[in-house]
Design a protein around this motif. Structure first.
Motif: not given
Length: 157
Positions: A7-22
């Motif tokens: 869950a922590e890895r998925e959360k970090r991946a989602a944050v990184l993906e959102a940051e990249g899109l931003r």
């Protein structure tokens, strides 16, 4: 514990993906902004140069008008006749070049061009005659008083 790490890895991946899109959206917006700024500056520069070109053309036209006015003031009707004959000659050339014209009808005013050309001869005689003591001779032309009809032929090639 494995589920928590996943869950922590998925959360970090989602944050990184959102940051990249931003970041991608920000960079795209900044690029669009810069593009619009450069386009506006280009339009401004083009408008300035167009205005400058119109101003120069107007100055040139004014200078040409002054030169013609001075020539007319100095030599009177001779200069006027020269300029009128020049414009008549250009107009007749346009008539002759017309692809649709098979026959050209000249009104009396246009046939007076030949008489105006005689005025140019007088002008030349006046200028050249002063230096060469009258070596230039001209003969007057008789003009028809009716519209002229000049047939136009096609090239048979």
């Amino acid at each position: 514990m494995a589920r928590q790490m996943k869950a922590e890895r998925e959360k970090r991946a989602a944050v990184l993906e959102a940051e990249g899109l931003r970041q991608a959206a920000i960079l795209k917006a900044e690029g669009d902004k810069q593009s619009q700024i450069l386009s506006a500056e280009a339009r401004k520069e083009a408008a300035f140069r167009d205005a400058e070109a119109r101003e120069r053309a107007a100055e040139a036209e004014a200078q040409a008008t002054r030169a013609v006015s001075d020539a007319i003031a100095q030599s009177g009707n001779q200069a006027i006749n020269y300029f009128i004959a020049q414009e008549y000659t250009k107009a007749v050339a346009k008539f002759a070049d017309s692809p649709n014209a098979k026959t050209i009808l000249f009104p009396v005013e246009a046939t007076q061009l030949i008489g105006t050309l005689g005025g140019i001869g007088e002008l030349v005689r006046g200028v050249v005659g002063e230096g060469s003591k009258g070596n230039v001779t001209t003969t007057p032309l008789e003009l028809p008083r009716e519209p002229s009809r000049v047939p136009r032929t096609r090239n048979q090639g």
